[in-house]
Enzyme design. Structure first.
Site, PDB file in Angstrom:
ATOM      1  N   CYS A 130       0.796  -1.160  -0.011  1.00  0.00           N
ATOM      2  CA  CYS A 130       0.071  -0.089  -0.096  1.00  0.00           C
ATOM      3  C   CYS A 130       0.965   1.062  -0.129  1.00  0.00           C
ATOM      4  O   CYS A 130       1.599   1.572   0.991  1.00  0.00           O
ATOM      5  CB  CYS A 130      -0.929  -0.218   1.249  1.00  0.00           C
ATOM      6  N   CYS A 133      -0.389   4.068   2.592  1.00  0.00           N
ATOM      7  CA  CYS A 133      -0.161   3.799   3.910  1.00  0.00           C
ATOM      8  C   CYS A 133       1.267   3.869   4.285  1.00  0.00           C
ATOM      9  O   CYS A 133       1.364   4.558   5.121  1.00  0.00           O
ATOM     10  CB  CYS A 133      -0.688   2.270   4.082  1.00  0.00           C
ATOM     11  N   ASP A 134       2.076   3.701   3.525  1.00  0.00           N
ATOM     12  CA  ASP A 134       3.571   3.343   3.861  1.00  0.00           C
ATOM     13  C   ASP A 134       4.601   4.085   3.013  1.00  0.00           C
ATOM     14  O   ASP A 134       5.625   4.214   3.597  1.00  0.00           O
ATOM     15  CB  ASP A 134       3.900   1.920   3.755  1.00  0.00           C
TER      16      ASP A 134
END
Length: 308
Positions: A130, A133-134
């Site tokens: 992701c 997200c990261d």
């Protein structure tokens, strides 16, 4: 007792809830994580109608959830068992058992793993699925994106906001993405390419420090290290796997995907499947929403045709 239970709260499930509720069906949506499904973790959703002002996947998911809440009840629980045969269907979660006249399955799909050495070991320690997200964790580092479809290229473009460089690793010399997406990555000066190559191994100690790539034409191996021995970020986008395990042996499937007709009907009366869960040729948020609409209309017709 509900008229309809929708298992899964992605674009298909939320759309189904919206249409079912507006048809005055008592509707419950059960989602195990966050509403929106995979699209909630997508950086930019530029191909969904009406998502121009704020094209992030999270914003679109939140709008869909708020709209669905006006017409359907939403709970966040993990479904562990279903009983689909018979007039009344049962759905058991970790904490409750619910009953309904009809079921719409919208459990979607999850990211496919490569299964190479080091992938599981370094999950969340350099390996991610992701970008939204990261991505911020890899500020100023070299990032490698594995895959050649729309998701891989779109997320590679997004990751250039954070990475010192972004290299796309793809097993072919041509991409499977749409033309505009390919054009965008080719124009981005921070993106490099390792074509005709596959990831064979991920190495490191506490973080990812080396990648082993193999050229599929020459079988030559190449060791990749971070600049100045810094950690490496690896983002894997190689397709999805349907999240349908709890329905195995209960519904007709092909390679994990539930088989339906054009009205989203499965082989069991009163049970429908939508979105990435079902066997289909195009899996996009907009087609998932279409599936959800059709299934809700058909569920309503099914209920009206029966004497309860």
């Amino acid at each position: 007792m509900y008229d309809l239970i929708i298992i899964g709260g992605g674009p298909a499930g939320l759309t189904a809830g919206l249409y079912a509720g507006r048809s005055m069906l008592k509707t419950l949506i059960i989602e195990k994580d966050i509403a929106g499904g995979q699209i909630s973790g997508t950086a930019f959703v530029e191909n969904y109608p009406g998502s121009i002002e704020d094209p992030t996947g999270m914003a679109l998911s939140e709008r869909m959830e708020e709209q669905a809440k006006e017409y359907a009840e939403i709970v966040f629980e993990n479904v562990k068992e279903v009983e689909l045969e018979g007039k009344i269907k049962k759905v058991t979660t970790d904490s409750n058992t619910y009953e309904a006249k009809t079921i719409i399955i919208s459990t979607g799909a999850r990211h496919r793993h490569l299964g190479v050495p080091g992938e599981e070991e370094f999950a969340n320690r350099g390996v991610s699925y992701c970008a939204t997200c990261d991505g911020p964790f890899y500020q100023g580092l070299d990032i490698y994106v594995i895959g050649g479809g729309d998701s891989a290229l779109e997320e590679a473009n997004f990751l250039t906001k954070y990475g010192k460089s972004v290299t796309i690793v793809h097993r072919r010399d041509e991409f499977r993405a749409s033309g505009v997406v390919i054009e965008n990555v080719k124009k981005n000066p921070k993106i490099k390419f390792e074509l005709n190559s596959v990831l064979k191994e991920i190495r490191g100690s506490k973080e990812v420090e080396e990648l082993v790539l193999e050229n599929v034409k020459t079988n030559e191996e190449k060791i990749i290290k971070g600049d100045n021995n810094s950690p490496i970020g690896v983002f894997i986008f190689v397709g999805n796997v349907a999240s349908t395990e709890i329905f195995e042996g209960k519904l007709d499937m092909e390679k994990g995907y539930i088989i339906t007709d054009e009205d989203m009907k499965t082989n069991i009366e009163g049970v429908f499947a939508v979105g990435d869960t079902r066997k289909k040729s195009v899996r996009q948020a907009v087609t998932a929403a279409s599936d959800g609409c059709i299934a809700a209309v058909m569920a309503n017709r099914y209920i009206e045709s029966k004497s309860w």
